[in-house]
Each structure stands twice: as C-alpha cells, then as structure tokens.
Design an enzyme around this catalytic site. Structure first.
Site, PDB file in Angstrom:
ATOM      1  N   GLU A   1       0.887  -1.175   0.000  1.00  0.00           N
ATOM      2  CA  GLU A   1       0.000   0.000   0.000  1.00  0.00           C
ATOM      3  C   GLU A   1       0.913   1.210   0.000  1.00  0.00           C
ATOM      4  OE1 GLU A   1      -1.653   3.128   0.583  1.00  0.00           O
ATOM      5  OE2 GLU A   1      -1.826   2.573   2.693  1.00  0.00           O
TER       6      GLU A   1
ATOM      7  N   CYS B   1      -2.570   8.234   4.238  1.00  0.00           N
ATOM      8  CA  CYS B   1      -2.556   7.949   2.801  1.00  0.00           C
ATOM      9  C   CYS B   1      -3.914   8.196   2.182  1.00  0.00           C
ATOM     10  CB  CYS B   1      -2.063   6.539   2.517  1.00  0.00           C
ATOM     11  SG  CYS B   1      -2.432   5.328   3.745  1.00  0.00           S
TER      12      CYS B   1
END
Length: 521
Positions: A293, A327
C-alpha cells in the site's frame, strides 16, 4: 473453536472524551506513559532480546526535547539470525491449528482493549496524534486482531462452509496453507493499527515474520511485540528487527528465504521493494509475493446539488485530520464553478478554527512527523504560493516541535505540482470545474487511486461517480478518510499499491496459498 461459536465481529467503539471519566482515564494514561519515556528497547530474535550499541532515538515531534525511547538497531548479522529463527519457528508454527493461532489474537485484542488509553498515549507522544486520532488508531488495531482471527478460522473451515462440487469417485478438498517467512514493513503514520494489522494477518495465517518498524515510531511497535509475548505467542513467530531500510530492509527483501514482503509506505520505497523482490536470488525457489500500500493523492468532488456545508466540513477534516498525514487524506478538492466560491469560503472559515498545539493537550492539529517532513512540507507550501491563491495558513506554527499551519490554496490548476505530488502534510489544493463530469476527470488525473469522495444529491451524478471515479475506496456524501475494518476493505489502484484490501474478506488469501487435494474413493 468453530466460527459458529464465535461472537459476530463488531467494530471497537471510539472513546467519547467529553465524558469526564473518559477524559480522566486518558489523562492518567498520559501521566503513566510520560513517566516511562526515555527507556532503551532491545531487538527480539527468536527467544533472545538483544541490546545493541546503535540506537534509533525516537523523539516527541510535538516537543523535540523529549526522548520517547531508544530502540536497538539491527545489523545484517542480526537480520540473518532473525531469518534463521523465523525459518526454524515456521516449521512448528505452521502446524498449529488455525483456531489456536486465532486465540492469541483474541487474547491480545482483549488486553489491548483493557489498556486502550495507554497504547493511545504512546502514540500521542511518539506519533504526534491528538487523543481522538490515537484512540481511533488503537481501536483499529483491536479490530484487525478480532477480524483476522475470525477470518482465519473461517478459511480453515472452507470445506465445511464452501465445499467443492462432489463427483462420485473422488473426495476433493481445498486448504489455505501458510507461505513461509515474511518481512513486515509498516508505516509511521498508523504506528499501531497498521503494524498490528499487517503482522497479525501474516502470523494468524501460519507464517512467521521479521517486523521492521518505521524509524519514526519504533517504540509503539515494540509495545505491540511485548503484548504478543505476554499472551504467550511462541518465540520466533514475530522477530523484531528495527534498523536501516537501506541496510537490513534491502537485505531481507532480497533474501532467498523471504517468501513475501508486506509493506505500507511511500510510492518510491514501494517501487524499490517491488524491484528488489522481483529479482531471483541464488537458492530461491519461489516467486516472492508483495503486498503493498503506497499512498495516494486523494480528493473530494463537489457538484452544484451538494450539501455545501457538509462538503466543506468533509474537505477540511479529510485534509487536516492528523495533519494530513494519512494515505487517505483528501489533499485535493474539485468543485463545480457555480458553487465554487461558496465552498472555498466555507473551507476557509472552518480551517481558521483549527488550532495547532501540543497533542498531549489534545489540540485539533499537532506536529508533523519529523524534521525531514517538516522541511519538505514547507517547501511545497512555497511552491503552492506560486501555483495558486493562498486562502489560509501558509507557514510554520508556534511550538517546540514540527508544527505547520493548516494551509489552503484555491484556483489551482489540475496539473500543478501541489495537485499531483503527494505532500503528506496539512496542505489542501482546490480547483474549479465547469461541471461534475469535468470535476471527476480532474480527480482521475493522477498516478494514484486510493480514496475519493463525491458530494451530490443527484442520483444520476452519483451513479456516474460510482462508475467513473477510479479509486480503491470511493465514498459518497462523507469524508474520504476513516475506513473501518470489515466495513471498508482498504487498498488502492495504480501507484497506490496492490489493492490488497486490508480489513477485508480477501486479505488473508494474500498470506496463504491454496492447496487442492483429491483422493480416489
């Protein structure tokens, strides 16, 4: 233990700190943790705890004179010993029944629940999170352990719940077996939740791991490893090897005995790991699996039918929650021109109310992670002053730490650097679109594709957004941060990673391999 005997998964509730008793409990936890700051922490290699001369010194980003802890640094020699310990332990751990492996997670979740404020307090000091952000982080860590424990039991009973089609002459089954030894590299921004989630997903699936925590937040990772020892997890299942990414990170990623790498962090580091993992080392007999990720450049789109106050609130919370260091943070907004000025004004007014200060005192905005991030974000703010109209903020904030004003730029072109590059700080860029379709096209014009949000009351517009907005997690009429385990499986497209869907029903498949067996009868 069978899945039918387990209580249904339920998300851990967040703490309401407006309740006096909850506030008092958190203040007590902060005092306790503060009294324990500055200690030294060892590596964990199999059953051995190893103190080294080299230390990573973790400091409080909100008060840079305060040392949170000194964590031993692993060398290549330590990493090799840890790999051998993990390999040896794997031979026994893989044979432990799934329900027994899950039980360790359930016990750890319960202990963390009982000490929730204490774990949160460590993040207040080490990660610069305010009480609410830290509490949500700890709650998510608990959720991951509860959810993945249940999922592993479910996978182990696949033949009971999802049997293969029967044929007259054979007994056919499928089993999900572990991969081997994995390298777990979690990020600093969710130093408990994501660290716990990545690590426990791997071990409950029957793997053993080398955990290399982020250099900014190694102490809270150590507290998690201590917790797993307390619940009786066998030595060698988790090996704790903090250290340099360039030294031990690359060494372990390239190691022929590494079966998988689980990484959360920047695009640049993720691509580097992907390149190293793709090379075949001498003696390697498998293709390494990468679960990655890698961040995003997320945004919120607002059309002319939207509830503008709700949209503005979502934009501000998504952009500035935990100083934009998620994020999933909404660092961009694209607004239809007929309501553009009103939305910008609402965002300005809300942003000006965000006060900045010491996380221990629970200010809405705290510091950014470290000096490097602080300097990088301030540089981007100077770039933004040339690329857009400064609406609010625009510089550093007072305090003995890495404090930056929540900053908003308007009238920013979609190709501008502050619209395209991940800043990972409290900086929001707003752009104008002629209609909702152009706004969505502007949103899609990025190499990332993690989260997005669309505000509208028009069902046709919403249907179009569901079809056309290209991201792993799309929300309508709510903020683009705050994914819940089990509710919003999390992972993104393009340069945002491998779309692994952490906290989802497919996640543990990434840490297992399916073995089909057939027996003639």
């Amino acid at each position: 233990m069978k899945t039918t005997e387990l209580t249904p998964f339920k998300n851990e509730p967040f703490t309401d700190f407006s309740v006096p008793a909850n506030k008092a409990d958190m203040e007590a936890a902060l005092r306790k943790v503060k009294s324990e700051l500055g200690r030294d922490y060892p590596l964990w290699i199999g059953a051995d705890k190893v103190m080294t001369d080299g230390k990573t010194v973790s400091i409080n980003p909100g008060d840079v004179d305060q040392v949170v802890g000194r964590v031993s640094k692993a060398t290549k020699e330590h990493a090799e010993k840890a790999m051998n310990a993990a390999l040896a332990t794997f031979e026994t751990w893989k044979k432990v029944p799934a329900e027994k492996r899950a039980e360790y997670l359930f016990k750890a979740a319960q202990l963390m629940r009982e000490r929730k404020h204490e774990f949160s307090a460590w993040m207040v000091f080490e990660a610069g999170k305010n009480w609410v952000e830290a509490d949500a982080d700890t709650a998510e860590a608990i959720d991951f352990m509860e959810f993945y424990g249940r999922e592993m039991i479910r996978l182990s009973e696949t033949n009971l719940h999802r049997p293969l089609p029967k044929i007259p002459s054979e007994d056919n089954k499928i089993a999900y077996i572990p991969l081997g030894v994995g390298i777990v590299i979690p990020p600093w921004n969710f130093p408990l939740a994501i660290c716990v989630g990545m690590t426990t997903a791997a071990i409950v699936s029957g793997n053993t791991v080398l955990l290399k925590p982020a250099s900014v937040t190694p102490v809270i990772a150590h507290k998690f490893v201590e917790l797993m020892e307390e619940v009786g997890l066998p030595a060698g299942v988790i090996n704790f090897v903090p250290g340099s990414g360039g030294e031990i990170g690359d060494y372990l990623t390239s190691h022929p005995k590494t079966r998988f790498v689980s990484f959360t962090g920047s695009k640049e580091v993720g691509l580097h790991i992907s390149e190293l993992a793709a090379r075949t080392a001498p003696g390697q007999i498998w293709i390494k699996r990468l679960i990655a990720e890698m961040g995003g450049k997320d945004g919120i789109v607002v059309d002319e039918t939207a509830d503008l106050e709700a949209a503005a609130q979502a934009i501000v919370v998504s952009a500035f929650g935990f100083q934009g260091q998620k994020c999933s943070a909404g660092s961009r907004a694209f607004v239809v021109e007929s309501v553009y000025d009103e939305v910008v004004e609402r965002v300005r007014a809300l942003t000006e109310k965000w006060t900045v200060g010491l996380p221990e005192q629970n200010y809405p905005a705290g510091p950014v992670s470290d000096k490097g991030a602080y300097e990088k974000i301030l540089e981007y703010i100077e770039v933004g002053k040339k690329e857009g109209r400064l609406v609010v903020g625009g510089g550093n904030a007072e305090g003995n730490g890495y404090y930056i004003q929540p900053t908003v730029f308007a009238d920013v072109d979609g190709k501008a650097r502050i619209m395209q590059e991940e800043i990972f700080g409290p900086v929001l860029a707003i752009g104008k679109a002629k209609d909702y379709k152009e706004a969505i096209a502007l949103y899609n014009d990025t190499e990332f594709g993690l989260t997005g949000s669309f505000f509208s009351r028009d069902e046709d517009h919403i249907a179009y957004a569901f079809e056309e907005m290209h991201c792993g997690n799309l929300y309508v009429n709510r903020k683009c941060t705050g994914a819940l385990v089990g509710v919003h499986p999390f992972g993104g497209f393009n340069m945002s990673g491998t779309d692994s869907k952490a906290g989802g029903y497919d996640y543990l498949l990434l840490f297992t391999q399916a073995k089909a067996t057939s027996r003639k009868i």
